[in-house]
Design a protein around this motif. Sequence first.
Motif, short mmCIF file in Angstrom:
data_model
loop_
_atom_site.label_atom_id
_atom_site.label_comp_id
_atom_site.label_asym_id
_atom_site.label_seq_id
_atom_site.Cartn_x
_atom_site.Cartn_y
_atom_site.Cartn_z
N TYR A 1 41.41 45.27 45.60
CA TYR A 1 40.14 44.64 45.22
C TYR A 1 39.11 45.75 45.24
O TYR A 1 38.82 46.30 46.31
N ARG B 1 35.49 36.80 43.32
CA ARG B 1 35.07 36.05 42.13
C ARG B 1 35.86 36.46 40.89
O ARG B 1 36.17 37.63 40.71
N GLY B 2 36.16 35.46 40.06
CA GLY B 2 36.80 35.73 38.78
C GLY B 2 35.82 35.41 37.66
O GLY B 2 34.65 35.10 37.92
N ARG B 3 36.30 35.50 36.43
CA ARG B 3 35.44 35.17 35.28
C ARG B 3 35.15 33.69 35.25
O ARG B 3 35.90 32.89 35.76
N HIS C 1 34.97 35.69 49.32
CA HIS C 1 34.52 34.97 48.12
C HIS C 1 34.79 35.81 46.88
O HIS C 1 33.86 36.10 46.10
N GLN D 1 38.68 39.77 50.56
CA GLN D 1 37.40 39.22 50.13
C GLN D 1 37.37 37.75 50.53
O GLN D 1 38.35 37.03 50.31
N LYS E 1 49.72 36.30 35.05
CA LYS E 1 48.59 37.21 35.29
C LYS E 1 48.84 38.09 36.52
O LYS E 1 49.18 37.61 37.59
N ASP F 1 42.43 40.35 30.75
CA ASP F 1 43.47 39.99 31.72
C ASP F 1 44.68 40.86 31.44
O ASP F 1 45.01 41.13 30.28
N GLY G 1 40.70 43.46 40.10
CA GLY G 1 41.60 42.82 41.07
C GLY G 1 43.02 42.97 40.55
O GLY G 1 43.32 42.57 39.42
N GLY H 1 42.97 41.21 36.83
CA GLY H 1 41.81 40.73 36.08
C GLY H 1 40.61 41.62 36.33
O GLY H 1 40.55 42.35 37.33
N SER I 1 32.53 39.78 48.38
CA SER I 1 33.10 40.22 47.10
C SER I 1 32.71 41.68 46.92
O SER I 1 31.55 42.05 47.16
N THR I 2 33.65 42.51 46.50
CA THR I 2 33.31 43.93 46.30
C THR I 2 32.24 44.06 45.21
O THR I 2 31.43 44.99 45.25
N ASN I 3 32.22 43.13 44.25
CA ASN I 3 31.17 43.19 43.22
C ASN I 3 29.79 42.99 43.83
O ASN I 3 28.82 43.63 43.44
N SER J 1 35.44 47.62 43.15
CA SER J 1 34.38 47.56 42.14
C SER J 1 33.83 48.96 41.92
O SER J 1 33.47 49.66 42.88
N LEU K 1 36.27 41.80 36.23
CA LEU K 1 35.01 41.07 36.19
C LEU K 1 33.88 42.09 36.05
O LEU K 1 33.59 42.83 36.99
#
Length: 360
Positions: A156, A140-142, A138, A136, A206, A199, A229, A209, A112-114, A158, A211
């Motif tokens: 994607y 991830r969303g909220r 994995h 990615q 959608k 969102d 994303g 989004g 995940s870039t986060n 961050s 995060l």
Amino acid sequence: MMVASPGQIPPAPREIPIGASEEELILAFLAEAGEEEFVSGEAICDKLGLSRAEVFRHVNSLRSQGYRIDALQAKGYKLVEVPDRLTQLELRPLINTRDIGSTLHCFGEVTSTNDVAKMLAEEGATHGEVVIAESQTHGRGRRGRSWISPHGRNLYCSVILRPDLPPSRAPELTLVAAVALCEVLQQAGAAAAIKWPNDVLVRGRKIAGLLTELQADTEKIGHVILGMGVNLNSPLEDFTPDVRAAATSLMLERGQHVPRALFTAACFTRLEEWLDTHEAKGFEEIRKAWRDLSETLGRDVFVRADGKEFAGVAEDIDPSGALMVRSGGRLERVLAADVELLRESEHAPHDDPESSGPGT
Ligand code: BTN
């Protein structure tokens, strides 16, 4: 992908990036001239202090990496097509921000870039550094959801932020980013609007989004990771059947492939502009813009927050970005929740972008 084909996504004004490689410099120079103009080999040599042979070698190397560069003996070189990749080579000539994206960390695949941005931030990465990946594993969303991240189709990324703000004001940054993202999507030809808190929807589906993850002590924010994303070129088949009806991409909306590097550069420019406005004028300016772009205000909503569920009408966001929902005669302040937009005069929950996790 054509150099400036999108029409709706204006490229950021370009400057030759400091510290760029010779290939990046040549690209920046050709990109500056645009799709119509040839640039003479002599001009490139003079401008960059290179020999003819060096320019020729770099042009051939760029061609082998997917760039289409036309050459005419009497006229010179013209950049006609750039590959749809998000690497330093494609992005740097397009980015002209002060902080956001001035340092880029580009990857083929990450979890995940986060996650990567968090690691870099802990190692001392500075305000505005960006992590971008082609896919990615994995994403991830909220609220523990996943974010479907197929290779080479979407954005994607961050952004590491180090704002001079108390931790209580961190949620404002998500709304700042939602405004920026929504405006870039509108500029790119999509009828985008924001669903609280972060969102971005088009025709109720959608498309993007955010995060946001925070590291702070009691007094001060250490860093904020702003994960963005955006579904750019995903066809419907990229989305799993359960979320397909609630998801979309920019390509699906405007019927045209999206040049991802241009879109990404436009996002950085707009994000920096809104972050500057937030810093100079405070949240009130963001609140105004958010209200104008909102798809939530005035709508019947269903709220799910920490075991508490209720229906009501979304009236406003308060000066800290919380959603104010009128329910049973009371005004409820909603800070962290899933908010479902109900159709006109509907009071029971149904398929909703957030609840079914589109783009995820
Ligand atoms: C949501 O709508 O639930 C938020 C989705 C955020 C997805 C982005 S993609 C880049 C960054 N890395 C992640 O793992 N998530 C965010």
